[in-house]
Design a protein around this motif. Structure first.
Motif, PDB file in Angstrom:
ATOM      1  N   GLU A 153      33.173  42.108  36.802  1.00  0.00           N
ATOM      2  CA  GLU A 153      33.760  42.052  38.138  1.00  0.00           C
ATOM      3  C   GLU A 153      34.544  43.333  38.451  1.00  0.00           C
ATOM      4  O   GLU A 153      34.587  43.779  39.598  1.00  0.00           O
ATOM      5  CB  GLU A 153      34.696  40.838  38.245  1.00  0.00           C
TER       6      GLU A 153
ATOM      7  N   ARG B 138      37.834  31.288  34.257  1.00  0.00           N
ATOM      8  CA  ARG B 138      38.061  31.350  35.697  1.00  0.00           C
ATOM      9  C   ARG B 138      37.203  32.441  36.343  1.00  0.00           C
ATOM     10  O   ARG B 138      36.720  32.275  37.473  1.00  0.00           O
ATOM     11  CB  ARG B 138      39.546  31.627  35.955  1.00  0.00           C
ATOM     12  N   SER B 139      37.003  33.543  35.622  1.00  0.00           N
ATOM     13  CA  SER B 139      36.240  34.648  36.195  1.00  0.00           C
ATOM     14  C   SER B 139      34.819  34.227  36.545  1.00  0.00           C
ATOM     15  O   SER B 139      34.298  34.561  37.601  1.00  0.00           O
ATOM     16  CB  SER B 139      36.186  35.829  35.220  1.00  0.00           C
TER      17      SER B 139
ATOM     18  N   LEU C 249      34.966  31.795  39.641  1.00  0.00           N
ATOM     19  CA  LEU C 249      35.295  32.519  40.877  1.00  0.00           C
ATOM     20  C   LEU C 249      34.141  33.392  41.328  1.00  0.00           C
ATOM     21  O   LEU C 249      33.831  33.465  42.524  1.00  0.00           O
ATOM     22  CB  LEU C 249      36.551  33.364  40.661  1.00  0.00           C
ATOM     23  N   SER C 250      33.494  34.042  40.378  1.00  0.00           N
ATOM     24  CA  SER C 250      32.375  34.914  40.728  1.00  0.00           C
ATOM     25  C   SER C 250      31.225  34.116  41.312  1.00  0.00           C
ATOM     26  O   SER C 250      30.613  34.507  42.313  1.00  0.00           O
ATOM     27  CB  SER C 250      31.911  35.687  39.496  1.00  0.00           C
TER      28      SER C 250
ATOM     29  N   LYS D  26      31.952  32.847  44.785  1.00  0.00           N
ATOM     30  CA  LYS D  26      31.811  33.949  45.741  1.00  0.00           C
ATOM     31  C   LYS D  26      30.347  34.168  46.087  1.00  0.00           C
ATOM     32  O   LYS D  26      29.984  34.400  47.250  1.00  0.00           O
ATOM     33  CB  LYS D  26      32.419  35.217  45.139  1.00  0.00           C
TER      34      LYS D  26
ATOM     35  N   THR E 107      34.841  30.676  49.749  1.00  0.00           N
ATOM     36  CA  THR E 107      36.045  31.512  49.671  1.00  0.00           C
ATOM     37  C   THR E 107      37.227  30.652  49.243  1.00  0.00           C
ATOM     38  O   THR E 107      37.566  29.674  49.910  1.00  0.00           O
ATOM     39  CB  THR E 107      36.344  32.150  51.036  1.00  0.00           C
TER      40      THR E 107
ATOM     41  N   GLU F 219      41.148  31.042  46.976  1.00  0.00           N
ATOM     42  CA  GLU F 219      42.105  31.914  46.290  1.00  0.00           C
ATOM     43  C   GLU F 219      42.041  31.719  44.784  1.00  0.00           C
ATOM     44  O   GLU F 219      41.920  30.574  44.299  1.00  0.00           O
ATOM     45  CB  GLU F 219      43.530  31.625  46.787  1.00  0.00           C
ATOM     46  N   ALA F 220      42.148  32.817  44.055  1.00  0.00           N
ATOM     47  CA  ALA F 220      42.095  32.742  42.594  1.00  0.00           C
ATOM     48  C   ALA F 220      43.229  31.907  42.028  1.00  0.00           C
ATOM     49  O   ALA F 220      43.108  31.313  40.952  1.00  0.00           O
ATOM     50  CB  ALA F 220      42.119  34.147  42.001  1.00  0.00           C
TER      51      ALA F 220
ATOM     52  N   ILE G 202      40.846  25.495  41.024  1.00  0.00           N
ATOM     53  CA  ILE G 202      39.939  26.277  40.176  1.00  0.00           C
ATOM     54  C   ILE G 202      40.076  25.836  38.728  1.00  0.00           C
ATOM     55  O   ILE G 202      39.081  25.612  38.029  1.00  0.00           O
ATOM     56  CB  ILE G 202      40.226  27.781  40.310  1.00  0.00           C
TER      57      ILE G 202
END
Length: 526
Positions: A309, A337-338, A341-342, A345, A350, A352-353, A358
């Protein structure tokens, strides 16, 4: 001619046809020839005229190629015959192809045992055939069969075979590792010795993959001076296959800095061409294929995804777009989490991290994977799970109940067959629908019953169908009580594909979970 220019020769339509389970139609061969031409391959070998009716029909209706040159493959004249009296040689010269590639012996063992001939006559056969062919076609090349084995046994004779072809007017002499047993250091050393006596710009390389080194051997030969590389799409070929042009092309261009007839824009069509060939053959595409596989740029570990990322170069050796592929973020029990979230996306969600949901979603994924679910390769099921958790996605239908029966019957001739029947109750927009459908198996019957219930409300389902169904037993030690995972791949008229997953101790229930997710995803994405 630039010293950095590599010429590409594709033999998929002949060597590839020798793959077990591969049987090209004339239409297949014409379609693949056009794909190779559009990609920018220099030579497309159409087959061996006279070898079989398919090859004869292909050359009779040979496609018009705009960038590539069509080549016909065959043998040099046989012992004791003049070229004009050799029916096999005359067939390839009369095929209409502007290029012919003739194979001949270069291993003294083969000359004496297989041909029952002499070394002197073998040299005459090569020279006579090339000289005669040069008067009838625009370009001739010589495939030096078993060259590396021959060179190890008798280097002087093997080299004289190469020189006989080139002195008679062959444009290329191709060094063949026909048995596929040579190793990269051997290929490079021998090729350097040959190139010291014969100009490298007139030498080619043709490798088989029996030690898994066909691509490495081809690259070693290029380093040693050859300027033509032969191979097949996706490494098709008899036994273990041929050198894979799909791997060789980007390596030569992106890694080693060689020029080919392909532009960088042409190279972006590589993944498409690779997958078209598999579609034509009704073969599953190799997900792990270098450069073009679905998993070639897939990232699963959370540490990897976090780094990618920030800068994709951290875990990617080339940009996926350069070969027409795409980056893929996988979600699994290895995910952090990465990853989540990726992937969110990617599907247009959309969030928030820092959103606590999450962490909840990551925990849910890991809990479900612990009991057998996998979202690595079942992205459609993951997206539905995420939208249900994060967006309160409303299901498009609600299952009330289903019942499936299998019945074994006999035909009038006494042959047994089975028939499955599914009865289903589904609620759509508050209205209860009850349907009954038959199928050739329980999953097929369930699918048909569900469609019957939904088609009136959701006519977009008419073009959806299942293309793959996989069952895996989890914890085999538990025997028939083990959990079962079902993966279903679906497609529709748009060409999109998506995969869903279900897990249960009952194969029908696991299939229903995957099937209902597949339909729900289609309706959500429609």
């Amino acid at each position: 001619m630039s010293a950095n220019r590599i010429y590409l020769y594709d033999s998929t339509l002949r060597d590839g046809q020798q793959t077990q389970g591969v049987d090209f139609t004339v239409g297949d061969k014409i379609a693949i020839a056009h794909e190779l031409d559009g990609l920018g391959i220099d030579y497309v070998e159409g087959g061996w005229p006279g070898a079989n009716p398919t090859d004869d029909a292909f050359f009779a209706a040979a496609p018009t190629l705009l960038r590539a040159r069509l080549s016909a493959f065959g043998m040099t004249r046989r012992p004791g015959r003049r070229p004009e009296d050799d029916a096999g040689l005359m067939r390839i010269l009369g095929s209409g192809a502007p290029v012919v590639c003739m194979v001949g012996k270069t291993w003294d063992f083969h000359v004496e045992v297989a041909l029952r001939s002499t070394l002197a006559e073998n040299l005459e056969m090569i020279a006579d055939s090339v000289t005669f062919a040069r008067t009838r076609v625009a370009e001739v090349m010589f495939d030096a069969e078993h060259f590396f084995d021959g060179y190890k046994a008798n280097p002087d004779f093997a080299l004289r075979c190469i020189e006989a072809a080139l002195n008679a007017g062959a444009r290329w002499a191709v060094l063949c590792d026909t048995n596929g047993g040579s190793l990269p250091h051997e290929v490079e050393a021998i090729t350097r010795e040959v190139a010291a006596r014969v100009p490298g710009e007139r030498l080619g390389i043709h490798c088989h993959d029996d030690t898994g080194n066909a691509v490495a051997n081809s690259l070693a030969a290029v380093r040693a001076g050859v300027r033509q590389v032969q191979g097949t799409l996706n490494g098709l070929g008899e036994r273990c296959g041929n050198a894979n042009l799909v791997s060789l092309l980007p390596t030569l261009m992106l890694k080693m800095g060689y020029e080919t007839a392909l532009s960088r824009e042409d190279l972006r069509h590589l993944t498409h061409v690779s997958r078209v060939v598999d579609e034509r053959l009704n073969r599953a595409h190799n997900r792990h294929a270098p450069y073009v596989g679905e998993n070639a740029f897939a990232h699963k570990g959370g540490l990897h995804v976090s780094a990618v990322e920030k800068d994709a170069r951290s875990y990617e050796h080339v940009q996926p777009e350069d070969v027409g592929n795409a980056r893929k973020i996988l979600v699994s029990d290895q995910a952090g989490r990465s990853n989540v979230l990726s992937l969110l996306k990617e599907v247009g969600m959309t969030i928030e991290a820092s959103d606590p949901r999450i962490d909840r979603l990551v925990r849910l994924v890991k809990e479900r994977e612990f009991i057998g679910y996998t979202y690595d390769g079942a992205e459609a099921s993951f997206e539905l799970l995420a939208r249900r958790e994060l967006e309160n996605l409303t299901p498009p239908f609600e299952l009330v109940s289903y019942r499936v029966m299998d019945e074994r019957r006999m035909t009038e001739t006494g042959a047994p067959f089975t028939l499955a029947e599914a009865t289903m109750k589904v609620r759509v927009d508050g209205e209860l629908h009850m349907t009954v459908a038959e199928g050739n198996g329980p999953v097929n019957a369930l699918d048909r019953a569900l469609r019957k219930a939904l088609l009136v409300a959701y006519p977009v389902l008419v073009d959806m169908h299942l293309v793959d169904y996989k069952v895996r037993i989890l914890g085999a030690g538990a025997g028939t009580d083990a959990l079962i995972r079902v993966m279903i791949e679906s497609t529709d008229g748009s060409g999109r594909r998506w995969t869903t997953v279900g897990v249960s101790s009952n194969v029908i229930e696991a299939s229903w979970q995957a099937l209902s997710d597949a339909v729900a995803y289609k309706l959500y994405a429609a």
